[in-house]
Design a protein around this motif. Structure first.
Motif, PDB file in Angstrom:
ATOM      1  N   ASP A   1      46.252  48.822  26.384  1.00  0.00           N
ATOM      2  CA  ASP A   1      45.741  48.737  27.559  1.00  0.00           C
ATOM      3  C   ASP A   1      44.220  48.050  27.459  1.00  0.00           C
TER       4      ASP A   1
ATOM      5  N   THR B   1      41.765  46.140  30.253  1.00  0.00           N
ATOM      6  CA  THR B   1      41.546  45.176  31.536  1.00  0.00           C
ATOM      7  C   THR B   1      40.431  44.225  31.774  1.00  0.00           C
ATOM      8  N   GLN B   2      39.840  43.761  30.620  1.00  0.00           N
ATOM      9  CA  GLN B   2      38.645  42.900  30.444  1.00  0.00           C
ATOM     10  C   GLN B   2      38.858  41.840  29.543  1.00  0.00           C
TER      11      GLN B   2
ATOM     12  N   LYS C   1      46.697  44.180  35.569  1.00  0.00           N
ATOM     13  CA  LYS C   1      45.584  45.263  35.462  1.00  0.00           C
ATOM     14  C   LYS C   1      44.025  44.580  35.380  1.00  0.00           C
ATOM     15  N   ASN C   2      44.149  43.489  35.222  1.00  0.00           N
ATOM     16  CA  ASN C   2      42.783  42.591  34.956  1.00  0.00           C
ATOM     17  C   ASN C   2      41.684  42.606  36.219  1.00  0.00           C
TER      18      ASN C   2
ATOM     19  N   LYS D   1      42.270  42.581  42.518  1.00  0.00           N
ATOM     20  CA  LYS D   1      41.760  43.089  41.212  1.00  0.00           C
ATOM     21  C   LYS D   1      42.421  44.363  40.719  1.00  0.00           C
ATOM     22  N   GLN D   2      42.949  44.351  39.328  1.00  0.00           N
ATOM     23  CA  GLN D   2      43.429  45.582  38.935  1.00  0.00           C
ATOM     24  C   GLN D   2      44.792  45.858  39.703  1.00  0.00           C
TER      25      GLN D   2
ATOM     26  N   ASN E   1      50.487  45.806  38.797  1.00  0.00           N
ATOM     27  CA  ASN E   1      49.957  47.028  38.674  1.00  0.00           C
ATOM     28  C   ASN E   1      50.326  48.018  39.806  1.00  0.00           C
TER      29      ASN E   1
END
Length: 437
Positions: free
Chosen positions: A67, A69-70, A82-83, A124-125, A179
């Motif tokens: 995992d 996210t970046q 999840k980015n 986002k996310q 997500n």
């Protein structure tokens, strides 16, 4: 360190890596019989390509449960939801193959760009999309044969054949990740799978009465492929602030309708000319179903450990290409990997060695080929280094791997492989100027 200096440092690190490794391989290249990839890529539609980031390769895993996210990854479509940042990334691989049999030895090297990917968070996310281009198989080889022919007049004529191949199967993919909540993420990615493969045989004779000749096969074709992914995240299972991620992905099998053409040389009106042989041959190239699954455990934000496996059902994927080599059979491929990471840069320490991410792993690949009743398997040992920007979350990943592939039994070839991989991941702060207060 300001941002400009940081970007300059990252760029110089990248440039130094490429130049240093290129020079080292150039020295071995001068001693090589040829320049190509693995000998075993001459079979079928090519050797399977691992389209992983340098971070994933250094861990010995595909990355479906990792995992992050970046930064970008091709491993699991569910991760794209999840980015946090808009990201673009690409990978570079430089490999050396020391191939030996019971008689001879050669050293080959190969430089290739592994993939290109762009991801964009719609929310986002929560919801994100990805566009990418990457290789699925690689057919990159070159080898020489020599011998003698006896004519009807009992004359012996020496010959040398130079056989080379290039190309493989690639995918142009667009996908989406969602997500759903803090525990579940899913993804789907359709793609255009296309094959562009070429095999060339050149013949040279010791007598001028026999002219130079060559035979060139080309294969093209395309179809639609489908990939699915899921990620399940659980927190505080054994201790405070720990996390467990279970990830999986599945690729449907595909059959690519192909067209194959062949050319050779002929003397026409005292001139050597290329001519097409026969009509276009219609066949098919098959890609197997693929399943990836794994678990990553984060006991704290400083360390994590991963165990992942991959299964590809190559036993049902024999193609009927004319250029195919008959001296092999396809077998189901199983790959298992184990690795760990340490993230000292998260401690905010001023120690220089605390500015990086360290990783290491080991993996076993049963291979998808069996020839002369011998499985062509590979054992990999790997280590890696991550250079993380504290300002933009951009990163550079470096990995070094050592592999042992094949066997010298039954006059087969054993390869010792050194592979150096680089991944560059740029976030949205590389493209947009920050607002002034």
């Amino acid at each position: 360190m300001n941002k400009n200096n940081l970007y300059r440092t990252l760029y110089l690190a990248f440039l130094f890596f490429v130049i240093s490794i290129s020079q080292a391989f150039a020295q071995s290249e001068s001693r090589s019989i040829n320049s190509s990839g693995s000998f075993y890529s001459l079979f079928g539609v090519g050797f399977p390509v691992d389209n992983n980031t340098a971070r994933e390769l250094s861990l010995g895993i595909s990355g479906v449960s990792l995992d992050n996210t970046q930064s970008n990854t091709l491993s699991n479509p569910a991760l794209w939801g999840k980015n946090i940042y808009t990201t673009t990334s690409s990978g570079l691989s430089l490999s050396q193959y020391q191939a030996t049999d019971n008689i001879s030895e050669s050293v080959n090297s190969d430089l290739s760009v592994g993939y290109f990917q762009l991801t964009l968070p719609i929310f986002k996310q929560k919801l994100g999309i990805s566009a990418s281009l990457y290789s699925v198989t690689s057919s990159d080889y070159r080898y020489f044969n020599s011998g003698t022919l006896v004519t009807t007049e009992n004359d012996s004529i020496g010959y040398v054949s130079d056989i080379s191949g290039s190309g493989g199967i690639n995918k142009l993919e667009v996908g989406i990740g969602w997500n759903i909540n803090k525990n579940i993420a899913i993804g789907y990615a359709p793609s255009l799978a296309f094959i562009s493969q070429e095999n060339t045989t050149e013949l040279f004779f010791s007598q001028n009465d026999f002219s130079y000749n060559f035979l060139d096969y080309k294969v093209t074709g395309s179809t639609i492929s489908h990939r699915f992914g899921a990620l399940f995240t659980f927190r505080e299972l054994l201790r405070d602030n720990d996390k467990l991620g279970f990830g999986a992905s599945y690729i449907l099998p595909v059959n690519i309708s192909t067209e194959e053409t062949s050319e050779t040389s002929r003397v026409i009106n005292n001139n050597q000319q290329n001519v097409t042989l026969g009509e276009i041959y219609n066949g098919n190239a098959k890609l197997p179903a693929e399943f990836n699954a794994g678990v990553t455990y984060y006991p704290s934000n400083l360390v994590n450990f991963s165990v992942e496996g991959q299964f590809q059902q190559w036993s049902n994927s024999r193609s009927d290409l004319k250029l195919d080599n008959e001296n092999y059979e396809l077998s189901d491929r199983i790959k298992l990997g184990l690795g760990g990471e340490y993230h000292p840069y998260k401690t905010n320490s001023t120690n220089f060695l605390s500015n990086f991410r360290y990783s290491g792993g080991v993996s076993y690949d049963s291979g998808h080929l069996k020839t002369l009743n011998q499985d062509i398997n590979t054992l990999w040992f790997s280590a890696g280094l991550g250079i993380i920007s504290r300002f933009s979350n951009s990163s550079i990943g470096l990995s070094a791997r050592y592999g042992l592939r094949g066997t010298t039994s039954d006059d087969l070839i054993r390869e010792k492989i050194w592979s150096f991989n680089l991944s560059v991941n740029l976030t949205e702060l590389m493209f947009f100027r920050p607002k002034l207060n």
